[in-house]
Scaffold this active site. Structure first.
Site, mmCIF file in Angstrom:
data_model
loop_
_atom_site.group_PDB
_atom_site.id
_atom_site.type_symbol
_atom_site.label_atom_id
_atom_site.label_comp_id
_atom_site.label_asym_id
_atom_site.label_seq_id
_atom_site.Cartn_x
_atom_site.Cartn_y
_atom_site.Cartn_z
ATOM 1 C CG HIS A 185 -14.715 -101.589 -28.022
ATOM 2 N ND1 HIS A 185 -14.809 -100.358 -27.457
ATOM 3 C CD2 HIS A 185 -14.407 -101.364 -29.321
ATOM 4 C CE1 HIS A 185 -14.584 -99.423 -28.351
ATOM 5 N NE2 HIS A 185 -14.329 -100.017 -29.499
ATOM 6 C CB CYS A 240 -26.589 -109.491 -44.062
ATOM 7 S SG CYS A 240 -28.098 -109.477 -43.088
HETATM 8 C C1 PEP Z 1 -29.051 -112.570 -38.802
HETATM 9 O O1 PEP Z 1 -29.940 -112.808 -37.997
HETATM 10 O O2 PEP Z 1 -28.670 -113.373 -39.683
HETATM 11 C C2 PEP Z 1 -28.346 -111.269 -38.757
HETATM 12 C C3 PEP Z 1 -27.506 -110.918 -39.706
HETATM 13 O O3 PEP Z 1 -28.573 -110.464 -37.717
HETATM 14 P P1 PEP Z 1 -27.962 -110.649 -36.244
HETATM 15 O O4 PEP Z 1 -26.896 -111.708 -36.310
HETATM 16 O O5 PEP Z 1 -27.438 -109.306 -35.865
HETATM 17 O O6 PEP Z 1 -29.156 -111.071 -35.464
#
Ligand code: PEP
Ligand code: MG
Length: 585
Positions: free
Chosen positions: A202, A515
């Site tokens: 955090h 993402c």
């Molecule tokens: C991923 O797996 O690419 C993702 C964006 O999720 P996290 O990094 O939160 O697992």
């Protein structure tokens, strides 16, 4: 001060120091050169003698004076911060200071038990911390930092012992609480170096949101750095140079000059349209977990949030049960990102993110994680869905829901039934909701990517999570440092899978975005665009670099790049293709 440190400081007056490098995790990019201030939380020695009855009044007066000073300082901090989580934290601390129960108890401790004011404060706060430990379990750690912080603040005022942090210095500390960082940022602190903590703590996130170059988790910064030492802090790669040589200083000074030029360029670049050099539009969004991260995202003109991670709500056990708290959190993110969309991912817990030991598994990343777990925890899932739909009434058309770790069509069917139930319940209760919230699937399991054609028919959109997709495709645990050389999101197999998903999305009218971290890599972002994926979501700090490369190349060129990447056999091939493309060989 301990003797060893004192001796070292004395010796440091005489010795000509050798340049020394220490390394930690990069928590906020940026390079700074400056002198350090060593910060130690001052825990004054608590008086253990009793006071006479006629001294009580004087001690009670000192207590209220300390309360007034602490409150004034916090009010001043509050005026100088507009970050939601920071203001929440400061308001919570002010509320503690104003609490009549605290006042009564401390007064009682002084007048009935003849305790001096410092000892009274210490013992009442010890009780508070015990109660919190009993009631809050695992979230104790976070809350205790904030409460101990208030106690230390009062004790420092009572003992008239404040830290001697100098303005304009680089602060070195064992660890820092979020409140401490907020208050240091008002003292023009140039950078932060800590012994403990990770880049996703955090405190690191607060530092990032305040744009203070920061390196965390160096393990030994407070041992090897003295107050007043000159250091170079490179928050881009987690490097700290202590006692830099002339040539090192010179090198970093020129990097700083480049950095400020780049920063100025970035700010004007961010105002320009998101279009490739031949006019193809693209969308860049931010991945966030805390509202603090939005100040950078907004500065860099992110077009909404492509991934809102909600695990921190889950991990603070109290909050996921509290629907109103969730609603307030989602609403704060939506308010700060208007008029753009916010993609809320359902709790992606399991794996390595659990409360305690009870759910520990042999292979957690292949286990009871994401939607698999949510479907077996209907209360947890329904609470989150209720909170999302309740929020949606005030933000029509702006929320999307994203489902983590989907691996079967059945999971989607079951989830849709539960969503129907929740919607009906809310409508029956007369609550205004957005009934058309798009439902998207994370594509992070190879079987889903291979069968993307099928999955796309059951979803409104697909978001490729390359972080997990890489670990599952290459069979390399993304958190295992021992085999981290094998973990590379640019692997040819990943490009192959991404292509399948992009095409399946196109065929079935389900928009595809990325993402995972791959989207934060500017050339990879161009390659993704070349595969037809025009919406990318990433850590906000890299938005300008990605935008710059996307804007300075043509879509046709990016398609050529993608075609080459798809023909690559090895990672080395990909590296060559990417570096040749960048230098336009
Ligand atoms: C991923 O797996 O690419 C993702 C964006 O999720 P996290 O990094 O939160 O697992
Ligand atoms: Mg993931």
């Amino acid at each position: 001060m301990d003797l060893v440190k004192f001796m070292r400081m004395k010796m440091s007056d005489q010795v000509d120091h050798k340049e020394m490098y220490i390394f930690g995790a990069p928590a906020c990019p940026g390079i700074v050169i400056g002198n350090t201030s060593l910060f130690q939380r001052v825990r004054p020695h608590i008086t253990d003698t009793q006071i006479a009855d006629d001294e009580a009044e004087d001690h009670i007066r000192k207590f209220y004076e300390a309360i007034d000073i602490a409150e004034e300082e916090l009010e001043e901090l509050l005026e100088n911060t507009d970050l939601k989580a920071s203001t929440d934290l400061i308001q919570m601390q002010i509320a503690i200071l104003k609490d009549p129960e605290l006042h009564d108890r401390v007064e009682q401790e002084i007048s009935a038990n003849n305790k001096p004011v410092d000892s009274a404060v210490e013992s009442i706060f010890r009780n508070y911390l015990q109660v919190i430990r009993q009631n809050h379990g695992e979230t104790f750690q976070n809350k205790s930092v904030d409460i101990s912080d208030i106690r230390d603040r009062l004790l420092q005022i009572i003992h008239n012992k404040r830290d001697d942090i100098k303005e304009g210095t680089i602060l070195v500390a064992k660890e820092l609480s979020p409140r401490e960082i907020i208050s240091f940022s008002n003292r023009d602190i140039k950078g932060l170096i800590t012994d403990r903590g990770g880049a996703t703590s955090h405190a690191a996130i607060i530092a990032r949101s305040m744009n203070i170059p920061t390196v965390v988790g160096t393990k030994k910064a407070t041992e090897v750095i003295n107050s007043g030492d000159e250091v170079v802090l490179d928050g881009r790669n987690g490097e700290v140079v202590v006692y830099p040589k002339d040539e090192t200083r010179k090198k970093y000074k020129s990097l700083i000059a480049q950095q400020s030029k780049r920063q100025a360029d970035f700010e004007s670049l961010c105002k320009k349209p998101n279009k490739t050099s031949d006019g193809t539009p693209f969308t860049l969004q931010a991945n966030i977990e805390f509202a603090e991260e939005l100040s950078i995202a907004n500065k860099y003109q992110a077009e909404g949030v492509g991934l809102l991670r909600t695990e921190s709500i889950y991990l603070s056990r109290k909050h996921f049960q509290d629907i109103d708290h969730q609603v307030a959190f989602y609403a704060s993110i939506l308010e700060l990102t208007a008029p753009h969309q916010v993609t809320i991912r359902l709790f992606d817990v399991g794996g390595d993110k659990f409360f305690g030991d009870e759910e520990k598994e042999q292979n957690p990343f292949l286990g009871w994680r994401g939607i698999r777990m949510l479907l077996e925890q209907p209360k947890l899932l329904k609470n989150q869905l209720r909170a999302i739909f309740k929020t949606s009434g005030d933000f029509m058309g702006r929320i999307r829901i994203l489902v983590p770790m989907v691996s079967t069509i059945n999971e989607i069917r079951k989830l849709k039934n539960i969503i129907d139930e929740v919607q009906k319940e809310l409508l029956n209760e007369g609550i205004n909701i957005d009934k058309e919230i798009p439902l998207g699937l994370m594509v992070e399991i190879p079987s889903v990517a291979l069968k993307a054609n099928l999955f796309a028919r059951h979803a409104d959109f697909l978001s490729i999570g390359t972080n997990d997709l890489t670990q599952y495709t290459l069979a390399v645990d993304r958190g295992n440092e021992r085999i981290s050389n094998l973990y590379d999101q640019r692997h040819p197999a990943i490009w192959q899978l991404i292509k399948e998903v992009a095409e399946a999305g196109e065929r079935n009218g389900a928009p595809v975005s990325v993402c995972g971290e791959l989207a934060s890599d500017p050339i990879a972002a161009c390659c993704l665009m070349g595969l037809g994926i025009d919406t990318l979501s990433m850590n906000a700090v890299v938005l300008p670099a990605v935008k710059q490369l996307l804007r300075s190349n043509s879509y046709a060129d990016m398609q050529r790049l993608a075609n080459k990447a798809l023909q690559a056999e090895t990672l080395d091939d990909i590296d060559n293709i990417f570096s040749n493309w960048e230098t336009k060989e």
